[in-house]
Design a protein around this motif. Sequence first.
Motif, PDB file in Angstrom:
ATOM      1  N   GLU A  89      51.042  47.688  40.874  1.00 57.71           N
ATOM      2  CA  GLU A  89      50.299  48.674  41.648  1.00 57.71           C
ATOM      3  C   GLU A  89      49.130  49.239  40.859  1.00 57.71           C
ATOM      4  O   GLU A  89      48.313  49.982  41.395  1.00 57.71           O
ATOM      5  CB  GLU A  89      51.237  49.812  42.049  1.00 57.71           C
ATOM      6  CG  GLU A  89      51.813  50.591  40.870  1.00 57.71           C
ATOM      7  CD  GLU A  89      52.767  51.685  41.303  1.00 57.71           C
ATOM      8  OE1 GLU A  89      52.938  51.865  42.520  1.00 57.71           O
ATOM      9  OE2 GLU A  89      53.333  52.346  40.412  1.00 57.71           O
ATOM     10  N   HIS A  90      49.043  48.877  39.577  1.00 54.80           N
ATOM     11  CA  HIS A  90      47.994  49.409  38.711  1.00 54.80           C
ATOM     12  C   HIS A  90      46.797  48.462  38.573  1.00 54.80           C
ATOM     13  O   HIS A  90      45.847  48.785  37.864  1.00 54.80           O
ATOM     14  CB  HIS A  90      48.569  49.702  37.330  1.00 54.80           C
ATOM     15  CG  HIS A  90      49.736  50.638  37.356  1.00 54.80           C
ATOM     16  ND1 HIS A  90      49.608  51.981  37.664  1.00 54.80           N
ATOM     17  CD2 HIS A  90      51.065  50.428  37.140  1.00 54.80           C
ATOM     18  CE1 HIS A  90      50.799  52.559  37.621  1.00 54.80           C
ATOM     19  NE2 HIS A  90      51.695  51.645  37.308  1.00 54.80           N
ATOM     20  N   SER A  91      46.853  47.318  39.219  1.00 59.60           N
ATOM     21  CA  SER A  91      45.749  46.359  39.118  1.00 59.60           C
ATOM     22  C   SER A  91      44.870  46.411  40.359  1.00 59.60           C
ATOM     23  O   SER A  91      45.354  46.660  41.468  1.00 59.60           O
ATOM     24  CB  SER A  91      46.293  44.941  38.938  1.00 59.60           C
ATOM     25  OG  SER A  91      47.050  44.549  40.069  1.00 59.60           O
ATOM     26  N   GLU A  92      43.567  46.178  40.155  1.00 52.93           N
ATOM     27  CA  GLU A  92      42.652  46.105  41.299  1.00 52.93           C
ATOM     28  C   GLU A  92      42.881  44.834  42.100  1.00 52.93           C
ATOM     29  O   GLU A  92      42.684  44.808  43.312  1.00 52.93           O
ATOM     30  CB  GLU A  92      41.202  46.139  40.824  1.00 52.93           C
ATOM     31  CG  GLU A  92      40.731  47.495  40.369  1.00 52.93           C
ATOM     32  CD  GLU A  92      39.232  47.532  40.129  1.00 52.93           C
ATOM     33  OE1 GLU A  92      38.673  48.642  40.154  1.00 52.93           O
ATOM     34  OE2 GLU A  92      38.607  46.471  39.924  1.00 52.93           O
ATOM     35  N   HIS A  93      43.265  43.758  41.401  1.00 52.80           N
ATOM     36  CA  HIS A  93      43.494  42.466  42.046  1.00 52.80           C
ATOM     37  C   HIS A  93      44.675  41.781  41.400  1.00 52.80           C
ATOM     38  O   HIS A  93      45.026  42.059  40.248  1.00 52.80           O
ATOM     39  CB  HIS A  93      42.271  41.543  41.889  1.00 52.80           C
ATOM     40  CG  HIS A  93      41.048  42.009  42.609  1.00 52.80           C
ATOM     41  ND1 HIS A  93      40.805  41.732  43.935  1.00 52.80           N
ATOM     42  CD2 HIS A  93      39.982  42.722  42.173  1.00 52.80           C
ATOM     43  CE1 HIS A  93      39.645  42.254  44.287  1.00 52.80           C
ATOM     44  NE2 HIS A  93      39.128  42.865  43.232  1.00 52.80           N
ATOM     45  N   GLU A  94      45.266  40.848  42.129  1.00 55.02           N
ATOM     46  CA  GLU A  94      46.291  39.958  41.599  1.00 55.02           C
ATOM     47  C   GLU A  94      45.906  38.533  41.975  1.00 55.02           C
ATOM     48  O   GLU A  94      45.628  38.256  43.146  1.00 55.02           O
ATOM     49  CB  GLU A  94      47.669  40.312  42.161  1.00 55.02           C
ATOM     50  CG  GLU A  94      48.129  41.714  41.781  1.00 55.02           C
ATOM     51  CD  GLU A  94      49.423  42.119  42.480  1.00 55.02           C
ATOM     52  OE1 GLU A  94      50.007  41.256  43.187  1.00 55.02           O
ATOM     53  OE2 GLU A  94      49.844  43.286  42.330  1.00 55.02           O
ATOM     54  N   ILE A  95      45.836  37.643  40.983  1.00 51.40           N
ATOM     55  CA  ILE A  95      45.451  36.263  41.236  1.00 51.40           C
ATOM     56  C   ILE A  95      46.471  35.330  40.602  1.00 51.40           C
ATOM     57  O   ILE A  95      47.193  35.709  39.675  1.00 51.40           O
ATOM     58  CB  ILE A  95      44.033  35.952  40.703  1.00 51.40           C
ATOM     59  CG1 ILE A  95      43.910  36.297  39.205  1.00 51.40           C
ATOM     60  CG2 ILE A  95      42.983  36.712  41.508  1.00 51.40           C
ATOM     61  CD1 ILE A  95      42.539  36.009  38.614  1.00 51.40           C
ATOM     62  N   ASP A  96      46.540  34.092  41.094  1.00 51.35           N
ATOM     63  CA  ASP A  96      47.518  33.134  40.591  1.00 51.35           C
ATOM     64  C   ASP A  96      47.062  32.462  39.306  1.00 51.35           C
ATOM     65  O   ASP A  96      47.895  32.110  38.466  1.00 51.35           O
ATOM     66  CB  ASP A  96      47.802  32.072  41.652  1.00 51.35           C
ATOM     67  CG  ASP A  96      48.553  32.642  42.841  1.00 51.35           C
ATOM     68  OD1 ASP A  96      49.523  33.391  42.617  1.00 51.35           O
ATOM     69  OD2 ASP A  96      48.159  32.369  43.996  1.00 51.35           O
ATOM     70  N   ARG A  97      45.750  32.276  39.157  1.00 53.06           N
ATOM     71  CA  ARG A  97      45.224  31.599  37.978  1.00 53.06           C
ATOM     72  C   ARG A  97      43.860  32.174  37.615  1.00 53.06           C
ATOM     73  O   ARG A  97      43.149  32.716  38.451  1.00 53.06           O
ATOM     74  CB  ARG A  97      45.135  30.083  38.207  1.00 53.06           C
ATOM     75  CG  ARG A  97      44.397  29.702  39.466  1.00 53.06           C
ATOM     76  CD  ARG A  97      44.734  28.272  39.938  1.00 53.06           C
ATOM     77  NE  ARG A  97      44.268  27.266  39.018  1.00 53.06           N
ATOM     78  CZ  ARG A  97      43.087  26.643  39.134  1.00 53.06           C
ATOM     79  NH1 ARG A  97      42.254  26.959  40.120  1.00 53.06           N
ATOM     80  NH2 ARG A  97      42.746  25.711  38.273  1.00 53.06           N
ATOM     81  N   ILE A  98      43.496  32.036  36.357  1.00 53.45           N
ATOM     82  CA  ILE A  98      42.277  32.646  35.836  1.00 53.45           C
ATOM     83  C   ILE A  98      41.032  32.158  36.564  1.00 53.45           C
ATOM     84  O   ILE A  98      40.044  32.883  36.699  1.00 53.45           O
ATOM     85  CB  ILE A  98      42.163  32.368  34.317  1.00 53.45           C
ATOM     86  CG1 ILE A  98      41.075  33.234  33.678  1.00 53.45           C
ATOM     87  CG2 ILE A  98      41.900  30.896  34.049  1.00 53.45           C
ATOM     88  CD1 ILE A  98      41.418  34.682  33.599  1.00 53.45           C
ATOM     89  N   HIS A  99      41.074  30.945  37.092  1.00 60.14           N
ATOM     90  CA  HIS A  99      39.903  30.354  37.727  1.00 60.14           C
ATOM     91  C   HIS A  99      39.510  31.076  39.019  1.00 60.14           C
ATOM     92  O   HIS A  99      38.410  30.868  39.532  1.00 60.14           O
ATOM     93  CB  HIS A  99      40.162  28.873  38.023  1.00 60.14           C
ATOM     94  CG  HIS A  99      40.669  28.115  36.824  1.00 60.14           C
ATOM     95  ND1 HIS A  99      41.999  28.160  36.440  1.00 60.14           N
ATOM     96  CD2 HIS A  99      40.040  27.328  35.922  1.00 60.14           C
ATOM     97  CE1 HIS A  99      42.169  27.415  35.361  1.00 60.14           C
ATOM     98  NE2 HIS A  99      41.001  26.898  35.009  1.00 60.14           N
ATOM     99  N   GLU A 100      40.397  31.919  39.541  1.00 64.05           N
ATOM    100  CA  GLU A 100      40.104  32.667  40.770  1.00 64.05           C
ATOM    101  C   GLU A 100      39.303  33.934  40.491  1.00 64.05           C
ATOM    102  O   GLU A 100      38.945  34.664  41.414  1.00 64.05           O
ATOM    103  CB  GLU A 100      41.411  33.032  41.482  1.00 64.05           C
ATOM    104  CG  GLU A 100      42.217  31.831  41.936  1.00 64.05           C
ATOM    105  CD  GLU A 100      43.590  32.216  42.449  1.00 64.05           C
ATOM    106  OE1 GLU A 100      43.780  33.394  42.821  1.00 64.05           O
ATOM    107  OE2 GLU A 100      44.492  31.350  42.459  1.00 64.05           O
ATOM    108  N   PHE A 101      39.028  34.188  39.222  1.00 64.32           N
ATOM    109  CA  PHE A 101      38.292  35.406  38.849  1.00 64.32           C
ATOM    110  C   PHE A 101      36.942  35.476  39.560  1.00 64.32           C
ATOM    111  O   PHE A 101      36.503  36.539  39.994  1.00 64.32           O
ATOM    112  CB  PHE A 101      38.107  35.431  37.333  1.00 64.32           C
ATOM    113  CG  PHE A 101      37.465  36.678  36.797  1.00 64.32           C
ATOM    114  CD1 PHE A 101      37.866  37.934  37.214  1.00 64.32           C
ATOM    115  CD2 PHE A 101      36.446  36.605  35.855  1.00 64.32           C
ATOM    116  CE1 PHE A 101      37.280  39.096  36.718  1.00 64.32           C
ATOM    117  CE2 PHE A 101      35.849  37.741  35.343  1.00 64.32           C
ATOM    118  CZ  PHE A 101      36.266  38.990  35.784  1.00 64.32           C
ATOM    119  N   ARG A 102      36.269  34.343  39.697  1.00 65.31           N
ATOM    120  CA  ARG A 102      34.967  34.315  40.352  1.00 65.31           C
ATOM    121  C   ARG A 102      35.054  34.826  41.798  1.00 65.31           C
ATOM    122  O   ARG A 102      34.140  35.490  42.301  1.00 65.31           O
ATOM    123  CB  ARG A 102      34.411  32.897  40.353  1.00 65.31           C
ATOM    124  CG  ARG A 102      33.055  32.760  41.027  1.00 65.31           C
ATOM    125  CD  ARG A 102      32.761  31.313  41.349  1.00 65.31           C
ATOM    126  NE  ARG A 102      32.586  30.491  40.178  1.00 65.31           N
ATOM    127  CZ  ARG A 102      31.436  30.353  39.534  1.00 65.31           C
ATOM    128  NH1 ARG A 102      30.359  31.004  39.960  1.00 65.31           N
ATOM    129  NH2 ARG A 102      31.351  29.578  38.480  1.00 65.31           N
TER     130      ARG A 102
END
Length: 526
Positions: free
Chosen positions: A485-498
């Motif tokens: 709940e403390h993150s702005e986003h949750e992604i499965d892999r680093i490559h989704e950062f873009r």
Amino acid sequence: LFASLTGTDKDCTRIVATMGTNEIISVARDLLLFVATAAIAVRFSKSSGSSPTVAADLQQRLEAGTTLDASEIVCTVTESNVPTPTGHPRKEVRLNNLWHRATYIIVRHEEDGRVNDGDDSHDDASIHFLVQRRSKLKDYCPRKLDPAPGGVVSFGEECIENAKREIEEEMGIDVTNPASPHAIRKIFTFPYEDTRVRCWGDLFEVQYKGRLEDIRCQQEEVDEVLRMSLADIKKSVGNNGGDWMPDGVHALKLYLQHRHDNKVGRRLLHGYSCGSLDAYGLRPKPKAIFFDCDDCLYFDDWNTASHLTEKIEQFCVERKGLPRGEAYKLYKQHGTALRGLLAEKHVEHSEEAIDEYLEEVHDLPIHELLGPDVELQRMLSEMDPSIPKYIFTASVRHHAERCLQALGIHEHFEDIIDVKACNLCTKHSDEAFQAAMRIAGVDEPEACIFLDDSVKNIEAARRIGWRSILVGRIGRDCGTRISSEHSEHEIDRIHEFRNIYPELFEKESRMHRSTSFKPKEADTKT
């Protein structure tokens, strides 16, 4: 004009008849120069509305109480937006720069009548707004361009009612009739303060689906209404900031930030500049991006992590004679196995002994475990180069260096902040994050972006005020889905950062900078 330029008051027709061709050309040239100069002067005076004469005149009218609606009782508020018991006359609000309530209305308009409510994937040239030029009679920013027209809220008046009234009175847009094709909605409330105005604004969006020629300007309030693309607004604000209302420009920036955050699914987190729709603010530009190394920059089904765990276990059992499983207990009790070994005096508290431990447990065949990641290389190379990138790891520098070299991304990072740089503090401690900020030379926590696979580390980052992204949504220990709940986003892999931070990549960032809102010399004196 001709008589003045020729130094005569005689009949001009007769004079011309007696002049030679060269004389006529000379006088005509002077005449054209005079007219052009006069026109430029008039245009500058009209557009800027910021000359000392205009400012002095406005001040005199405010003091005399002859400005528009000078005696209107305004809804004044405290600095925290609590209404005062009685309100104050509009004249006093302007002269004393009192906190008050106001409305700001973003008017979207496309020629085909369609305004997409959620998708701003178009370029800035295809998004259009209706912009007012305020009349010279206004008691604040006369003749300025306003991208978010609205009004001062009267005492006892609701902001939504004010917005509906203002948009109909000033532009003839009816949003009160249920049968009207135009729609209005409130988006957020925000504070604004400068040397001329202090207010709490309610920002609304109106989708105007009519024709531009059907707009009816209220003569004493509005000189004209312009239809401008976002690209043209940004360019004009950047080149001629003094022509624009500063609070209106600020409101538009907030509006665009909010729409962008909705588009990428950014989570609102209380405690941050834009964390509350009741006190919405602009977030600072990132000054540093911190990447965790293991299980974040790469994911190999925890194969490398398992090797590390086994190395630590081996060190504790074979070198220190501890029972199997003791390393994990030390980790759980002290935050890291090393801190546990030091605390319970299994390892001497000396640099030599600590280095020996770190070297031994990180002695892994990294180039056999990891290989080049072309997709990650491309992503990092396309990020905004003005924002430095750091590795922030709980392991040791030489291990992180080998990982970066194996992945082929070593040249993209400014530095590596490892466990020794953080004085052996656990990464989910405040001290580790404070050390990272000192090393990066950043003093504004919200200007730090952090990517990590640990929920505990993300929580620690939130305590400090960093903005975080949880990378990897399956927990290593539990094997089930994790969340923070403390993150702005949750992604499965680093490559989704873009995908979640497109504004941080060079192409998008360059486009943003080329149409920056930052004015060259914004004049807010009037």
